[in-house]
Structures are given as structure tokens and as C-alpha cells.
Design a protein around this motif. Structure first.
Motif, short mmCIF file in Angstrom:
data_model
loop_
_atom_site.label_atom_id
_atom_site.label_comp_id
_atom_site.label_asym_id
_atom_site.label_seq_id
_atom_site.Cartn_x
_atom_site.Cartn_y
_atom_site.Cartn_z
N SER A 151 -32.88 -61.38 35.17
CA SER A 151 -33.34 -60.01 35.23
C SER A 151 -32.31 -59.14 35.92
O SER A 151 -31.41 -59.63 36.61
CB SER A 151 -34.68 -59.93 35.99
N ARG A 152 -32.45 -57.84 35.74
CA ARG A 152 -31.61 -56.87 36.43
C ARG A 152 -32.43 -55.61 36.66
O ARG A 152 -33.36 -55.30 35.89
CB ARG A 152 -30.35 -56.54 35.64
N THR A 153 -32.12 -54.89 37.72
CA THR A 153 -32.79 -53.63 38.02
C THR A 153 -31.85 -52.48 37.71
O THR A 153 -30.71 -52.44 38.20
CB THR A 153 -33.22 -53.58 39.50
N ILE A 156 -34.09 -46.01 34.73
CA ILE A 156 -34.79 -45.91 33.45
C ILE A 156 -33.89 -45.36 32.36
O ILE A 156 -33.94 -45.81 31.21
CB ILE A 156 -36.07 -45.07 33.61
N ASP A 157 -33.03 -44.40 32.70
CA ASP A 157 -32.16 -43.82 31.68
C ASP A 157 -31.15 -44.84 31.14
O ASP A 157 -30.77 -44.78 29.96
CB ASP A 157 -31.42 -42.60 32.24
N VAL A 158 -30.71 -45.78 31.97
CA VAL A 158 -29.84 -46.85 31.50
C VAL A 158 -30.61 -47.76 30.54
O VAL A 158 -30.09 -48.17 29.49
CB VAL A 158 -29.27 -47.66 32.68
N GLU A 198 -37.14 -53.06 36.29
CA GLU A 198 -36.61 -54.42 36.25
C GLU A 198 -36.69 -54.93 34.80
O GLU A 198 -37.77 -55.19 34.28
CB GLU A 198 -37.36 -55.37 37.17
N GLU A 199 -35.54 -55.03 34.17
CA GLU A 199 -35.47 -55.61 32.83
C GLU A 199 -35.45 -57.13 32.96
O GLU A 199 -34.67 -57.67 33.74
CB GLU A 199 -34.21 -55.15 32.11
N ILE A 200 -36.28 -57.79 32.18
CA ILE A 200 -36.36 -59.25 32.23
C ILE A 200 -35.99 -59.79 30.85
O ILE A 200 -36.56 -59.37 29.83
CB ILE A 200 -37.76 -59.72 32.64
#
Length: 211
Positions: A151-153, A156-158, A198-200
């Protein structure tokens, strides 16, 4: 050899881990950017269906989110030709984790907006089967499949920019993509008022040994 190297994200990581890497990339723009940012790593023009390397000249061939742009009827025999005996072909894709509620909800909105499931595209789907990945190849190779979660944080725009770069949105056009992303931004800010997310991901990794 890293095929479909793009701007060199995976190539650089392989190089940093001590591998002697040759990048292969068919696109003008990607090659130009690669040479600008990684002048110390060699790159040649070519594609996975016709690799510009001699027979039995590589120990390891990688496709980081690039195999689905090839024709397995040509790319699998080409990889086996270029690999030395005992070498391996490795394919992998980052796929959004479907068991995370907000990710599943976002996929449902994307599917509804584009009128279908983008993950049904061969090889680029969330749970792509090896039968689809090697469809059309002379044979279905022996392979090992693993899934690794990370995962990475990010802001939101990214996250939204990443979604907008996917091919299903590129073919929709700028106006339709902007409309969807604007609505999606408002929905995500309701869920993540801090403005970060957090994108998982699950990495689907397929390794094919060369006998």
C-alpha cells in the motif's frame, strides 16, 4: 532485460538490486524520457513480439505491466528464445485490492460509467488467469503465480491522476474523463476528508522458468 520499460520504474529497481539491465521500449516518448532520467542504463528500441537480442543471451526477462500489450503467440516463443537455459520470464501487474470496500465501490462506479469491466482485458485484470495471459501461445507454460499486497498513502489528486491515465479513460476522451474524476473527487473527499488516501494493491506475479 526489462521489456516495455516505459520511463524505467521497474528497470531502475532491478538495477539498484545489482542486476545488469538492458531496457527494451517501443515508444519514442518513453524512450526519450528514459534516456533523460536514466542515462547510465542502456536502452534499445523493440517490442516483446520481436526482441532485439541474440538467442540465449539473457538470464532474466521481465514485463512490468507490459505483457498484455504483446501477442503471446509471438512473445512467449521470443522470450524462451532469448533466455538462457535455467533462466526465467517474470510478468507482473499492480491490481487494486478488490476486498477493500472503498476500492470495490470505486470499481463499481468506473464499470457503470464506462459501460463494462476494464479488468476483463487480457492480462491487465485484477485476477487475470494464466489461460488468458498466455492465450494464443503455442503452449501453456509451466509457471508459478504469487500475489503480494502493498500500500501507499497519496493525495487524492494523485490517486485520481493515476486513474485518469488508464487506457479505458484515455479512449473516453478528456471531457468524459474530467466529468468522472470531478464527481469521484467529491465522493472521495467525503470518505477521506484529510485529502489523502491509502491505495492498496495486490501485485500478481507470474514466473515462467526456461528449461
Amino acid at each position: 532485460m526489462d521489456v516495455g520499460a516505459g520511463t524505467g520504474i521497474a528497470t531502475t529497481l532491478l538495477h539498484q538490486h545489482g542486476a545488469h539491465v538492458l531496457a527494451v521500449e517501443p515508444g519514442d516518448g518513453m524512450t526519450t524520457q528514459f534516456r533523460r532520467t536514466h542515462p547510465h542504463i542502456p536502452i534499445v528500441r523493440g517490442n516483446g513480439d520481436a526482441l532485439p537480442l541474440a538467442t540465449a543471451s539473457a538470464d532474466f526477462i521481465t514485463y512490468a505491466q507490459a505483457w498484455h500489450w504483446t501477442n503471446p503467440a509471438r512473445s512467449l516463443p521470443e522470450a524462451m528464445r532469448v533466455l538462457r537455459p535455467g533462466g526465467a520470464l517474470a510478468l507482473w501487474w499492480n491490481t487494486s485490492a478488490p476486498d477493500i470496500p472503498w476500492i470495490a465501490a470505486q470499481y463499481a462506479r468506473i464499470n457503470a460509467y464506462i459501460g463494462g469491466d476494464p479488468t476483463t482485458v487480457r492480462g491487465s485484470g485484477r485476477r487475470a488467469r494464466t489461460e488468458e495471459i498466455f492465450a494464443g501461445a503455442p503452449h501453456h507454460p509451466d509457471c508459478t503465480v504469487r500475489e503480494l499486497r502493498w500500500s501507499r498513502t497519496v493525495p487524492i489528486d494523485v490517486h485520481l491522476a493515476n486513474i485518469g491515465s488508464h487506457s479505458v479513460f484515455l479512449v473516453l476522451g478528456e471531457e468524459a474523463t474530467h466529468t468522472f474524476l470531478a464527481k469521484e473527487r467529491a465522493l472521495l473527499l467525503d470518505t477521506f476528508p484529510s485529502g489523502t488516501i491509502e491505495e492498496i494493491y495486490d501485485v500478481v506475479l507470474i514466473v515462467v522458468p526456461r528449461p
